[in-house]
Design an enzyme around this catalytic site. Structure first.
Site, PDB file in Angstrom:
ATOM      1  CB  CYS A 133      35.259  -0.831  31.022  1.00 49.63           C
ATOM      2  SG  CYS A 133      34.133   0.538  30.731  1.00 49.63           S
ATOM      3  CB  CYS A 136      34.276   0.422  27.626  1.00 50.88           C
ATOM      4  SG  CYS A 136      34.787   1.465  28.989  1.00 50.88           S
ATOM      5  CG  ASP A 137      34.977  -3.178  26.080  1.00 51.35           C
ATOM      6  OD1 ASP A 137      35.090  -2.327  25.178  1.00 51.35           O
ATOM      7  OD2 ASP A 137      35.879  -3.418  26.913  1.00 51.35           O
TER       8      ASP A 137
END
Length: 307
Positions: A133, A136-137
């Site tokens: 992701c 997300c990261d």
């Protein structure tokens, strides 16, 4: 006493939320169950540019808009992990880790999860450089070099997102051309920060025991081995259906995808399936929403026939 609903929807992604909207608007009692926040994989998507009505919208923002619509006519939303469904004919029992519920009809919209490469180091460095992701990261890899594995829409869209953060993005693809939509491909090819490595598989994720330092590769035409330095490895090589809790119902194909007809009905009366969990060609927000509307309406017709 077990709580009873006309319709229980398992999964609150775009399809599940649309089903909730249609079924509750038809004056049915509806509950959505999800093990996480509403929105499903939309929450992991930076920008959605192919949903009608919005030139561009952030995935989490679209999820919020849909959720407000889906609960506007009284549909409830509960957290929980569904463990099984029992078919009792005119009623279904949905067993979760929070308790059991009864419904006249059940709509399954559990979606799919990211497929792993299955190579050494992938699990070991999960959360320490290996990610599925970018939204997300990605921020953890600002001004650093990263690798994206895959060649479909998700891989190339996320490579473009990462190019706005990282110093360099190397896309590794096992074929000699991408599968992503042409408009996304064109953007990626035009981006100076994105490089492509063709006909190549990742054979190992390597690191210094603390974090990722790169990947080992092999060219699948020449068998030449190599290594690419990277601080992050983002993997997009497909999805697996999340259908294990429903294996007793015999509604899936050999790969685990749920088979339905055009009414979203499975082979079990009163059980419907929608969205990414289905055996289908195109897995997008738009197709999940279409499935959800059809299932919500047909669940209403089914429940009405029980009375």
């Amino acid at each position: 006493m077990m709580e009873k609903y006309d319709v229980i929807i398992i999964g609150a992604g775009p399809g599940g939320m649309t089903s909730a909207l249609y079924a509750s608007r038809a004056n049915l009692s509806v509950m959505m169950i999800d093990r996480g926040i509403y929105g499903g994989q939309m929450n992991n998507t930076a920008e959605i540019e192919n949903y009608p009505g919005f030139k561009s919208i952030l995935g989490p923002d679209l999820a919020k808009e849909m959720y407000e619509s889906s609960t506007n006519f009284g549909a409830k939303y509960e957290y929980g992990t569904v463990e099984s469904i029992e078919d009792k004919g005119d009623s279904k029992i949905v067993n979760t880790d929070q308790g059991s519920y009864e419904a006249g009809a059940v709509i399954i919209g559990t979606g799919s999860q990211y497929r792993k490469l299955g190579v050494p180091g992938e699990d070991e460095y999960g959360g320490r450089g290996v990610s599925y992701c970018a939204v997300c990261d990605g921020a953890f890899f600002k001004n650093r070099e990263v690798v994206v594995v895959g060649g479909g829409d998700s891989a190339i869209s996320e490579a473009l997102y990462l190019a706005g953060l990282a110093s360099k993005v190397t896309v590794i693809h096992r074929r000699d051309q991408l599968r992503a939509q042409k408009v996304i491909q064109d953007r990626a090819f035009a981006n100076d920060k994105i490089e492509f490595v063709w006909d190549t598989n990742v054979t190992e994720v390597v690191g210094d025991n603390m974090k990722v330092t790169g990947v080992k590769t092999i060219n699948n035409k020449t068998n030449e081995e190599g290594e690419i330095a990277a601080s992050g490895v983002f993997i997009y090589v497909g999805n697996n259906p999340m259908t294990e809790p429903f294996s007793n119902l015999n509604i899936t194909d050999e790969k685990g995808w749920i088979k339905t007809n055009e009414r979203m009905e499975t082979s079990v009366k009163g059980i419907f399936a929608i969205g990414d969990v289905r055996e289908k060609e195109l897995r997008q927000v738009t197709t999940a929403v279409g499935d959800g509307g059809i299932a919500g309406q047909n669940a209403f017709e089914y429940v009405s026939s029980l009375h």
